[in-house]
Scaffold this motif. Structure first.
Motif, short mmCIF file in Angstrom:
data_model
loop_
_atom_site.label_atom_id
_atom_site.label_comp_id
_atom_site.label_asym_id
_atom_site.label_seq_id
_atom_site.Cartn_x
_atom_site.Cartn_y
_atom_site.Cartn_z
N ILE A 127 0.84 -1.20 0.00
CA ILE A 127 0.00 0.00 0.00
C ILE A 127 0.88 1.25 0.00
O ILE A 127 0.52 2.28 -0.58
CB ILE A 127 -0.97 -0.01 1.20
CG1 ILE A 127 -1.95 -1.18 1.06
CG2 ILE A 127 -1.74 1.30 1.31
CD1 ILE A 127 -2.92 -1.34 2.21
N HIS A 160 -6.78 -3.23 -0.75
CA HIS A 160 -6.66 -1.95 -1.46
C HIS A 160 -6.94 -2.20 -2.93
O HIS A 160 -6.21 -2.92 -3.61
CB HIS A 160 -5.27 -1.35 -1.29
CG HIS A 160 -5.15 0.04 -1.83
ND1 HIS A 160 -4.10 0.88 -1.51
CD2 HIS A 160 -5.95 0.76 -2.66
CE1 HIS A 160 -4.27 2.04 -2.13
NE2 HIS A 160 -5.37 1.98 -2.84
N CYS A 162 -7.54 -0.03 -6.50
CA CYS A 162 -7.19 1.31 -6.99
C CYS A 162 -7.46 1.42 -8.49
O CYS A 162 -6.89 0.67 -9.28
CB CYS A 162 -5.72 1.60 -6.71
SG CYS A 162 -5.12 3.16 -7.40
N ASN A 203 -10.16 4.98 -4.94
CA ASN A 203 -9.66 3.80 -4.25
C ASN A 203 -10.68 3.26 -3.25
O ASN A 203 -11.49 4.02 -2.71
CB ASN A 203 -8.38 4.14 -3.46
CG ASN A 203 -7.29 4.73 -4.32
OD1 ASN A 203 -6.38 4.04 -4.74
ND2 ASN A 203 -7.36 6.03 -4.60
N VAL A 230 -10.21 1.15 0.27
CA VAL A 230 -9.22 0.64 1.21
C VAL A 230 -9.94 0.16 2.46
O VAL A 230 -10.80 0.88 2.99
CB VAL A 230 -8.19 1.73 1.60
CG1 VAL A 230 -7.17 1.17 2.58
CG2 VAL A 230 -7.47 2.26 0.35
#
Length: 341
Positions: free
Chosen positions: A36, A59, A61, A70, A72
């Motif tokens: 990350i 994560h 993206c 994104n 997360v």
């Protein structure tokens, strides 16, 4: 309610988003921090539970030109310490769980439907996420600062946002709606296709407009004045402010400053209070602290905090350190240690 609104409402929960854009899926703390960190920035990641019991990291993206959207999520409570983000701004919309965030000297709690966060690259940041999932918009720092400069009529420089976003305001609801639209667009397009240059430019304009005209930041008043939405700053006060910037390292001489500005000392003092909301000495202190922070953020190999402070006109190091900590949320030595490490 339209089909699109129903879809947006259904996706506003903590359900995983952007699954086709998966970049990190792990239950290993070191692997999560490393991978990350490559996408965002290097940071310390520490689970609050012993031996990382229940830890997981995800994560996803979707990258675009100058920004990315994104998803997360961390399982279990974790502490995230990136220091200053440096290269980008982050808009974090909580989808599940909670987060305690310290940005500079400000602290806030974020939670779905209540409060989100907007992190600026120049403010030291530390976060505690508790079983938290967030939709995160990343915007390139240079892009935001150059647009803020164009809107305010000033040279490009740091822009610092109020880190707390009230999710109940019309401006924020509009921003959140556009972010969900962007996320759904990315999910429909998929990672194998790209938006056209025209569509990409439209999205950049939309996001910058929502950010710089819809959220409170250090150049909000300047943008309103330059665009004719607010009272124009008197020439005498512009002259005095520019003089303070140019001679920030020199002792403050009110009589000389008033003479350069073309008005009396008392009128100058009252003008600063009315138009800037601070005294002349408070503005000078803020200018000097900003320059000290810049010097410590990009230090020379043999840099000395004392030498920089004295060069900027600080004569009482204890008071300087206290004011610096109040503004940036850490001591000058902490800033320097992080940048030298």
């Amino acid at each position: 309610m339209s089909a699109a609104e129903l879809e947006m409402s259904a996706r506003a929960s903590g359900a995983e988003r952007l699954t086709d854009y998966a970049r990190v899926t792990t239950d290993d703390v070191e692997e999560a921090a490393e991978q990350i960190g490559r996408i965002f920035c290097p940071h310390d990641l520490k689970p609050a539970r012993p031996r990382a019991a229940g830890f997981s990291a995800r994560h996803n993206c979707a990258p675009f030109d100058g920004f990315s959207i994104n998803y997360v999520a961390y399982g279990g409570p974790v502490t995230i310490d990136p220091g200053c983000l440096d290269r980008f701004f982050l808009v974090q919309i909580p989808l599940a769980g909670t987060a305690h965030i310290r940005a500079g000297s400000r602290e806030l709690e974020t939670a779905p439907e209540r409060t989100a966060s907007l992190l600026s690259p120049t403010l030291p940041t530390r976060m505690m996420w508790k079983d938290c999932a967030q939709a995160i918009l990343l915007l390139d720092r240079r892009m935001v600062e150059q647009r803020a400069a164009a809107l305010s009529g000033r040279a490009a420089g740091p822009v610092e946002f109020d880190p707390a976003i009230d999710l109940g305001t019309p401006a924020t609801r509009s921003l959140r709606s556009r972010l969900d639209e962007l996320m759904m667009l990315a999910e429909r397009v998929g990672p194998s296709r790209r938006l056209s240059p025209v569509a990409m430019a439209d999205w950049r304009e939309t996001l910058l407009d929502h950010l710089l005209n819809g959220q409170r930041h250090s150049l909000s008043d300047a943008i309103k004045t330059f665009s004719g939405q607010a009272e124009r700053l008197p020439r005498a006060l512009r002259t005095a402010r520019d003089c303070l910037e140019a001679k920030a390292c020199e002792p403050l001489d009110l009589a000389q400053l008033a003479c350069v500005s073309g008005i009396g000392v008392r009128a100058l003092q009252l003008g600063f209070r009315r138009h800037f909301g601070v005294s002349i000495s408070e503005m000078l202190l803020d200018i000097r602290l900003a320059r000290l922070h810049a010097g410590l953020s990009h230090p020379a190999p043999d840099v000395s905090i004392t030498d920089i402070a004295f060069d900027l006109g600080f004569t009482h190091l204890g008071r300087m350190a206290g004011a610096y900590r109040e503004k940036f949320g850490e001591t000058p030595s902490a800033t320097l240690r992080r940048k030298m490490s």
